[in-house]
Motif scaffolding. Structure first.
Motif, PDB file in Angstrom:
ATOM      1  N   UNK A   1       0.794  -1.229   0.000  1.00 62.56           N
ATOM      2  CA  UNK A   1       0.000   0.000   0.000  1.00 62.56           C
ATOM      3  C   UNK A   1       0.828   1.281   0.000  1.00 62.56           C
ATOM      4  N   UNK A   2       2.141   1.163  -0.087  1.00 61.88           N
ATOM      5  CA  UNK A   2       2.976   2.362  -0.212  1.00 61.88           C
ATOM      6  C   UNK A   2       2.721   3.022  -1.560  1.00 61.88           C
ATOM      7  N   UNK A   3       2.831   4.323  -1.590  1.00 60.55           N
ATOM      8  CA  UNK A   3       2.385   5.075  -2.771  1.00 60.55           C
ATOM      9  C   UNK A   3       3.414   5.154  -3.883  1.00 60.55           C
ATOM     10  N   UNK A   4       4.697   4.992  -3.576  1.00 57.54           N
ATOM     11  CA  UNK A   4       5.727   5.161  -4.603  1.00 57.54           C
ATOM     12  C   UNK A   4       6.656   3.953  -4.640  1.00 57.54           C
ATOM     13  N   UNK A   5       7.253   3.723  -5.809  1.00 56.84           N
ATOM     14  CA  UNK A   5       8.197   2.610  -5.944  1.00 56.84           C
ATOM     15  C   UNK A   5       9.444   2.851  -5.098  1.00 56.84           C
ATOM     16  N   UNK A   6       9.880   4.102  -4.996  1.00 60.84           N
ATOM     17  CA  UNK A   6      11.063   4.415  -4.192  1.00 60.84           C
ATOM     18  C   UNK A   6      10.841   4.026  -2.734  1.00 60.84           C
ATOM     19  N   UNK A   7       9.696   4.385  -2.203  1.00 58.23           N
ATOM     20  CA  UNK A   7       9.404   4.047  -0.804  1.00 58.23           C
ATOM     21  C   UNK A   7       9.318   2.530  -0.621  1.00 58.23           C
ATOM     22  N   UNK A   8       8.823   1.826  -1.629  1.00 59.65           N
ATOM     23  CA  UNK A   8       8.748   0.357  -1.538  1.00 59.65           C
ATOM     24  C   UNK A   8      10.148  -0.254  -1.479  1.00 59.65           C
ATOM     25  N   UNK A   9      11.061   0.261  -2.308  1.00 56.23           N
ATOM     26  CA  UNK A   9      12.425  -0.278  -2.311  1.00 56.23           C
ATOM     27  C   UNK A   9      13.102  -0.025  -0.955  1.00 56.23           C
ATOM     28  N   UNK A  10      12.968   1.171  -0.449  1.00 54.41           N
ATOM     29  CA  UNK A  10      13.579   1.514   0.848  1.00 54.41           C
ATOM     30  C   UNK A  10      12.981   0.663   1.958  1.00 54.41           C
ATOM     31  N   UNK A  11      11.676   0.524   1.934  1.00 53.85           N
ATOM     32  CA  UNK A  11      10.988  -0.276   2.948  1.00 53.85           C
ATOM     33  C   UNK A  11      11.432  -1.734   2.886  1.00 53.85           C
ATOM     34  N   UNK A  12      11.565  -2.275   1.676  1.00 48.73           N
ATOM     35  CA  UNK A  12      11.995  -3.656   1.485  1.00 48.73           C
ATOM     36  C   UNK A  12      13.390  -3.877   2.061  1.00 48.73           C
ATOM     37  N   UNK A  13      14.296  -2.941   1.807  1.00 51.29           N
ATOM     38  CA  UNK A  13      15.658  -3.034   2.334  1.00 51.29           C
ATOM     39  C   UNK A  13      15.638  -2.998   3.862  1.00 51.29           C
ATOM     40  N   UNK A  14      14.884  -2.073   4.407  1.00 49.31           N
ATOM     41  CA  UNK A  14      14.829  -1.910   5.872  1.00 49.31           C
ATOM     42  C   UNK A  14      14.332  -3.185   6.545  1.00 49.31           C
ATOM     43  N   UNK A  15      13.221  -3.751   6.046  1.00 47.44           N
ATOM     44  CA  UNK A  15      12.639  -4.937   6.685  1.00 47.44           C
ATOM     45  C   UNK A  15      13.541  -6.158   6.476  1.00 47.44           C
ATOM     46  N   UNK A  16      14.132  -6.288   5.285  1.00 48.35           N
ATOM     47  CA  UNK A  16      15.039  -7.404   5.041  1.00 48.35           C
ATOM     48  C   UNK A  16      16.235  -7.384   5.980  1.00 48.35           C
ATOM     49  N   UNK A  17      16.810  -6.195   6.196  1.00 44.26           N
ATOM     50  CA  UNK A  17      17.925  -6.052   7.136  1.00 44.26           C
ATOM     51  C   UNK A  17      17.448  -6.352   8.568  1.00 44.26           C
ATOM     52  N   UNK A  18      16.260  -5.867   8.904  1.00 43.93           N
ATOM     53  CA  UNK A  18      15.694  -6.126  10.234  1.00 43.93           C
ATOM     54  C   UNK A  18      15.549  -7.622  10.491  1.00 43.93           C
ATOM     55  N   UNK A  19      15.021  -8.361   9.523  1.00 46.63           N
ATOM     56  CA  UNK A  19      14.890  -9.806   9.659  1.00 46.63           C
ATOM     57  C   UNK A  19      16.256 -10.479   9.806  1.00 46.63           C
ATOM     58  N   UNK A  20      17.245  -9.977   9.075  1.00 49.82           N
ATOM     59  CA  UNK A  20      18.596 -10.541   9.169  1.00 49.82           C
ATOM     60  C   UNK A  20      19.170 -10.349  10.565  1.00 49.82           C
ATOM     61  N   UNK A  21      18.982  -9.160  11.130  1.00 57.66           N
ATOM     62  CA  UNK A  21      19.497  -8.876  12.470  1.00 57.66           C
ATOM     63  C   UNK A  21      18.801  -9.758  13.508  1.00 57.66           C
ATOM     64  N   UNK A  22      17.483  -9.891  13.396  1.00 56.15           N
ATOM     65  CA  UNK A  22      16.734 -10.737  14.328  1.00 56.15           C
ATOM     66  C   UNK A  22      17.206 -12.189  14.237  1.00 56.15           C
ATOM     67  N   UNK A  23      17.367 -12.682  13.018  1.00 54.51           N
ATOM     68  CA  UNK A  23      17.627 -14.103  12.809  1.00 54.51           C
ATOM     69  C   UNK A  23      19.095 -14.474  12.923  1.00 54.51           C
ATOM     70  N   UNK A  24      19.995 -13.599  12.433  1.00 53.67           N
ATOM     71  CA  UNK A  24      21.394 -13.996  12.293  1.00 53.67           C
ATOM     72  C   UNK A  24      22.377 -13.137  13.080  1.00 53.67           C
TER      73      UNK A  24
END
Length: 493
Positions: free
Chosen positions: A57-80
């Motif tokens: 539901x994010x309005x722009x592709x740029x915000x989606x890319x940034x959000x994807x990076x942030x959450x992916x890194x967050x999952x990595x920190x939690x898991x690894x």
């Protein structure tokens, strides 16, 4: 030792993780009796659903890319651990730089680097957590290696002739190198970052800018996503039963190796692999499929305009559990990786080295991708034997149950009256073969594999070899009979 290392702390020696994160999840781990690393993994898998809904539901592709990076890194920190994300960033950056340099054979160097980085990761894992099944960054690195190699081939295929590219891969050809932001957004795309399934770069890009959907509007994904959670919950029930009554750790106990009857061992292996081992993967992949769908991936529209959400499916449980041939298993198990092996590895090799050599090279690629424990190679060498048996079985036995006739230049099959018996024989046989081979895969170590095979009396190996020997005699007899028929026909002429 393996059971203690994976169930007491759930943390590998090489990557201890964040203590504050571990302390937050440790009470849940103790309460449920599940390893800490698996509790953190499950938390991330469920957290992917609200994050995926927000991403969609994010309005722009740029915000989606940034959000994807942030959450992916967050999952990595939690898991690894704190630096778990670094491996994904480093390996993907090197690949991007190599492709951007546009030097001769840059795609070859990039693929070698991908597999080289994964190889070092596997060796490091073996050194720090020998025989362990604890989750660390190597799992996500395996998925990333598949993603990056598809990116490399898709970018290089813009220069290839059409017949040199698998028809299934042609829609994913990358005509120009994207900027770093969408590239990293795809690398860290969180619904499939930890355990797969992977998505092609162009699929991610089209989902981000909404060109994947009619009228650039994402259809409702909630019902389909929650249905996947329901599938995962059912798999968890079977997994819980398997862990409680048929633990896989029993396979390397003296009782299994030396005391039980051979019949009991065979029944136990089938139940343990079916309820316990396979349902671990079913549970994780069904959860990941759902979060991908929640984000809008997996969308597919047929010729009649009907919408389907199976474009990101990674497992077909019914077809796996009722598989009649090894080909069925290879198609429906870990489907996105099977797609990668079939279209990016086998297809590119078969024209150069032939069918049999390409099959061996593809199985070897799969083994190297999994790691360097002897159990992997014992399993994949056995799979080659099973495939050869299946080829001869279909050529010699199947015609007695299914009649094939040419109609308008096309083969048309007509099932015989005993076709269902043939099907059930195939299902029982493949359940046995699948569980037997997954036992060698799970045990990893060569000594444990040897003891396991001795306890199982090498039954599946001997069965396959016996069938091949028998079929070779049958083929020789058939050829001799055909030659006699040809001679008699020539004499009458």
């Amino acid at each position: 030792k393996r059971q203690v290392s994976t169930q007491s702390t759930g943390i590998s020696k090489g990557d201890m993780g964040l203590e504050v994160v571990d302390n937050a999840f440790r009470p849940i781990s103790t309460l449920l009796g599940f390893p800490l690393d698996q509790i953190k993994f499950i938390f991330c898998m469920f957290s992917a659903y609200p994050f995926a809904y927000a991403w969609k539901n994010l309005s722009s592709t740029t915000s989606k890319h940034i959000f994807s990076i942030f959450v992916g890194v967050f999952f990595s920190v939690i898991s690894f651990g704190l630096w778990g994300w670094f491996h994904a960033w480093l390996s993907s950056t090197v690949v991007y730089v190599l492709l951007s340099l546009k030097i001769p054979n840059s795609h070859v160097y990039a693929v070698i680097f991908c597999f080289g980085y994964l190889a070092v990761s596997h060796i490091y894992r073996m050194y720090t957590d020998w025989m362990g099944w604890t989750m660390d960054f190597t799992g996500s690195q395996m998925i990333l290696t598949v993603k990056l190699s598809t990116f490399i081939f898709n970018y290089h295929d813009r220069l290839s002739k059409e017949d040199q590219v698998s028809p299934e891969c042609r829609p994913f050809i990358i005509r120009s190198l994207p900027s770093l932001l969408p590239f990293y957004g795809w690398v860290f795309f969180f619904p499939g970052f930890l355990a797969g399934p992977y998505c092609e770069f162009l699929t991610y890009q089209r989902a981000s800018d909404l060109t994947l959907y009619p009228d650039r509007k994402v259809p409702n994904t909630n019902d389909q996503a929650f249905r996947k959670i329901g599938h995962a919950a059912l798999c968890f029930v079977f997994l819980f039963i398997g862990i409680k009554y048929f633990p896989t750790t029993y396979l390397n106990t003296p009782e299994f190796m030396y005391t039980n009857s051979t019949l009991y061992n065979h029944i136990y292996v089938i139940l343990s692999m079916g309820l316990n081992f396979r349902n671990q993967f079913y549970f994780a992949w069904k959860l990941a499929e759902g979060s991908n769908i929640m984000a809008g991936l997996g969308f597919r529209q047929d010729k009649d305009g009907n919408v389907h959400w199976n474009g990101i499916d990674n497992i077909d449980i019914i077809n796996i559990e009722t598989a009649q041939t090894p080909r069925d298993v290879s198609i429906y198990w870990n489907k996105t990786v099977s797609f990668w092996l079939r279209n990016y590895i086998y297809f590119k090799l078969v024209r150069r080295i032939g069918t049999f050599a390409a099959q061996i090279a593809t199985n070897l690629t799969s083994a190297v991708w999994h790691g360097y424990y002897p159990g992997y190679y014992i399993t994949f060498l056995f799979v080659i034997l099973v495939i050869e048996v299946n080829k001869k079985w279909r050529r010699i036995v199947r015609p007695y149950f299914v009649k094939t006739e040419m109609v308008n230049g096309k083969p048309v099959e007509t099932p015989g009256p005993y076709k269902q018996i043939y099907d059930w024989i195939g299902i029982v046989y493949m359940q046995y073969i699948l569980s037997y081979s997954q036992g060698t895969f799970y045990l990893l170590d060569i000594v444990l594999n040897w003891e396991f095979l001795v306890a199982m009396k090498f039954s599946a190996h001997l069965l396959c070899i016996g069938i091949l020997v028998l079929f070779n005699f049958v083929e020789k007899a058939q050829k001799k009979s055909q030659r006699n028929v040809d001679r008699s026909e020539n004499k009458t002429k």
